[in-house]
Write a protein that holds these residues in place. Structure first.
Motif, PDB file in Angstrom:
ATOM      1  N   ALA A   1       2.846  -9.783   8.850  1.00 27.73           N
ATOM      2  CA  ALA A   1       2.649  -8.988   9.836  1.00 27.73           C
ATOM      3  C   ALA A   1       3.250  -7.659   9.840  1.00 27.73           C
ATOM      4  O   ALA A   1       2.665  -6.593  10.036  1.00 27.73           O
ATOM      5  CB  ALA A   1       2.717  -9.821  11.236  1.00 27.73           C
ATOM      6  N   GLU A   2       4.369  -7.904   9.162  1.00 24.19           N
ATOM      7  CA  GLU A   2       5.394  -6.611   9.213  1.00 24.19           C
ATOM      8  C   GLU A   2       4.971  -5.788   8.146  1.00 24.19           C
ATOM      9  O   GLU A   2       5.094  -4.532   8.063  1.00 24.19           O
ATOM     10  CB  GLU A   2       6.819  -7.202   8.918  1.00 24.19           C
ATOM     11  CG  GLU A   2       7.296  -7.791  10.182  1.00 24.19           C
ATOM     12  CD  GLU A   2       8.894  -8.038  10.036  1.00 24.19           C
ATOM     13  OE1 GLU A   2       9.615  -8.053   8.770  1.00 24.19           O
ATOM     14  OE2 GLU A   2       9.442  -8.919  10.803  1.00 24.19           O
ATOM     15  N   ALA A   3       4.252  -6.220   6.972  1.00 22.61           N
ATOM     16  CA  ALA A   3       3.766  -5.488   6.113  1.00 22.61           C
ATOM     17  C   ALA A   3       2.547  -4.522   6.397  1.00 22.61           C
ATOM     18  O   ALA A   3       2.829  -3.339   5.854  1.00 22.61           O
ATOM     19  CB  ALA A   3       3.358  -6.447   4.933  1.00 22.61           C
ATOM     20  N   ARG A   4       1.961  -4.659   7.306  1.00 17.35           N
ATOM     21  CA  ARG A   4       0.732  -3.933   7.880  1.00 17.35           C
ATOM     22  C   ARG A   4      -0.127  -3.360   6.532  1.00 17.35           C
ATOM     23  O   ARG A   4      -0.546  -2.270   7.004  1.00 17.35           O
ATOM     24  CB  ARG A   4       1.324  -3.012   8.936  1.00 17.35           C
ATOM     25  CG  ARG A   4       1.997  -3.602  10.125  1.00 17.35           C
ATOM     26  CD  ARG A   4       2.543  -2.291  10.952  1.00 17.35           C
ATOM     27  NE  ARG A   4       3.596  -1.583  10.274  1.00 17.35           N
ATOM     28  CZ  ARG A   4       4.744  -1.892   9.778  1.00 17.35           C
ATOM     29  NH1 ARG A   4       5.275  -2.943  10.376  1.00 17.35           N
ATOM     30  NH2 ARG A   4       5.768  -1.050   9.379  1.00 17.35           N
ATOM     31  N   GLY A   5      -0.292  -4.259   5.850  1.00 19.07           N
ATOM     32  CA  GLY A   5      -0.996  -3.508   4.399  1.00 19.07           C
ATOM     33  C   GLY A   5      -0.396  -2.463   3.874  1.00 19.07           C
ATOM     34  O   GLY A   5      -0.992  -1.693   3.116  1.00 19.07           O
ATOM     35  N   ASP A   6       0.843  -2.074   4.098  1.00 14.80           N
ATOM     36  CA  ASP A   6       1.524  -0.919   3.183  1.00 14.80           C
ATOM     37  C   ASP A   6       2.049  -1.784   1.884  1.00 14.80           C
ATOM     38  O   ASP A   6       2.725  -2.579   1.909  1.00 14.80           O
ATOM     39  CB  ASP A   6       2.840  -0.667   4.288  1.00 14.80           C
ATOM     40  CG  ASP A   6       3.514   0.457   3.534  1.00 14.80           C
ATOM     41  OD1 ASP A   6       4.516   0.253   3.111  1.00 14.80           O
ATOM     42  OD2 ASP A   6       3.154   1.597   3.453  1.00 14.80           O
ATOM     43  N   ARG A   7       1.843  -0.967   0.726  1.00 13.24           N
ATOM     44  CA  ARG A   7       2.085  -1.510  -0.418  1.00 13.24           C
ATOM     45  C   ARG A   7       3.406  -1.479  -0.755  1.00 13.24           C
ATOM     46  O   ARG A   7       3.870  -2.677  -1.207  1.00 13.24           O
ATOM     47  CB  ARG A   7       1.433  -0.351  -1.405  1.00 13.24           C
ATOM     48  CG  ARG A   7       1.933  -0.717  -3.098  1.00 13.24           C
ATOM     49  CD  ARG A   7       1.095   0.442  -3.678  1.00 13.24           C
ATOM     50  NE  ARG A   7       1.561   0.210  -5.326  1.00 13.24           N
ATOM     51  CZ  ARG A   7       2.785   0.732  -5.900  1.00 13.24           C
ATOM     52  NH1 ARG A   7       3.643   1.420  -5.163  1.00 13.24           N
ATOM     53  NH2 ARG A   7       2.850   0.543  -6.996  1.00 13.24           N
ATOM     54  N   GLU A   8       4.298  -0.710  -0.302  1.00 17.58           N
ATOM     55  CA  GLU A   8       5.816  -0.812  -0.402  1.00 17.58           C
ATOM     56  C   GLU A   8       6.302  -1.833   0.146  1.00 17.58           C
ATOM     57  O   GLU A   8       7.029  -2.433  -0.114  1.00 17.58           O
ATOM     58  CB  GLU A   8       6.443   0.639  -0.174  1.00 17.58           C
ATOM     59  CG  GLU A   8       5.744   1.586  -1.330  1.00 17.58           C
ATOM     60  CD  GLU A   8       6.346   1.524  -2.654  1.00 17.58           C
ATOM     61  OE1 GLU A   8       7.366   0.865  -2.901  1.00 17.58           O
ATOM     62  OE2 GLU A   8       5.369   1.915  -3.346  1.00 17.58           O
TER      63      GLU A   8
ATOM     64  N   GLU B   1       9.848  -3.336  -9.907  1.00 17.10           N
ATOM     65  CA  GLU B   1       8.609  -3.255 -10.640  1.00 17.10           C
ATOM     66  C   GLU B   1       7.880  -4.193 -10.748  1.00 17.10           C
ATOM     67  O   GLU B   1       6.394  -4.270 -10.729  1.00 17.10           O
ATOM     68  CB  GLU B   1       9.080  -2.831 -12.155  1.00 17.10           C
ATOM     69  CG  GLU B   1       9.811  -1.360 -12.041  1.00 17.10           C
ATOM     70  CD  GLU B   1      11.283  -1.574 -11.557  1.00 17.10           C
ATOM     71  OE1 GLU B   1      11.976  -2.607 -11.596  1.00 17.10           O
ATOM     72  OE2 GLU B   1      11.806  -0.347 -11.511  1.00 17.10           O
ATOM     73  N   GLU B   2       8.272  -5.457 -11.008  1.00 18.62           N
ATOM     74  CA  GLU B   2       7.447  -6.692 -11.153  1.00 18.62           C
ATOM     75  C   GLU B   2       6.727  -7.152  -9.771  1.00 18.62           C
ATOM     76  O   GLU B   2       5.652  -7.339  -9.840  1.00 18.62           O
ATOM     77  CB  GLU B   2       8.635  -7.724 -11.475  1.00 18.62           C
ATOM     78  CG  GLU B   2       7.761  -9.223 -11.588  1.00 18.62           C
ATOM     79  CD  GLU B   2       8.763 -10.388 -11.940  1.00 18.62           C
ATOM     80  OE1 GLU B   2       8.340 -11.277 -12.644  1.00 18.62           O
ATOM     81  OE2 GLU B   2       9.851 -10.137 -12.024  1.00 18.62           O
ATOM     82  N   ALA B   3       7.501  -7.036  -8.501  1.00 18.35           N
ATOM     83  CA  ALA B   3       6.652  -6.983  -7.425  1.00 18.35           C
ATOM     84  C   ALA B   3       5.786  -6.085  -7.360  1.00 18.35           C
ATOM     85  O   ALA B   3       4.655  -6.379  -6.647  1.00 18.35           O
ATOM     86  CB  ALA B   3       7.948  -7.063  -6.192  1.00 18.35           C
ATOM     87  N   GLN B   4       5.930  -4.743  -7.305  1.00 18.16           N
ATOM     88  CA  GLN B   4       4.976  -3.694  -7.322  1.00 18.16           C
ATOM     89  C   GLN B   4       3.685  -4.077  -8.264  1.00 18.16           C
ATOM     90  O   GLN B   4       2.236  -3.864  -7.818  1.00 18.16           O
ATOM     91  CB  GLN B   4       5.289  -2.259  -7.597  1.00 18.16           C
ATOM     92  CG  GLN B   4       6.316  -1.783  -6.466  1.00 18.16           C
ATOM     93  CD  GLN B   4       6.924  -0.527  -6.700  1.00 18.16           C
ATOM     94  OE1 GLN B   4       7.092  -0.010  -7.825  1.00 18.16           O
ATOM     95  NE2 GLN B   4       7.124   0.020  -5.595  1.00 18.16           N
TER      96      GLN B   4
END
Length: 65
Positions: A30-37, A52-55
């Motif tokens: 929920a907190e991510a709200r679709g934001d990539r970072e 880098e791996e997570a991105q």
């Protein structure tokens, strides 16, 4: 799917994100709200991955949508 589309459809995509990253909590999603970072940061925290791996993992997931 690009990140503008992901943000716009985040409510619908939350279940798929939960399937991809089972260790993320409902609050994390929920907190991510679709934001990539933000999503990559949550993946880093829960899985101990490098930035880098997570991105890369988040980008690959979005490309499959």
């Amino acid at each position: 799917m690009n990140w503008d589309q992901v943000k716009g459809k985040w409510t619908e995509l939350q279940g798929q994100a939960r399937q991809q990253w089972g260790e993320l909590t409902d609050d994390d999603i929920a907190e991510a709200r679709g934001d990539r970072e933000e999503l990559a940061g949550k993946v880093r925290q829960r899985y101990g991955k490098s930035k880098e791996e997570a991105q890369r993992e988040v980008d690959e997931w979005a490309a499959r949508l």
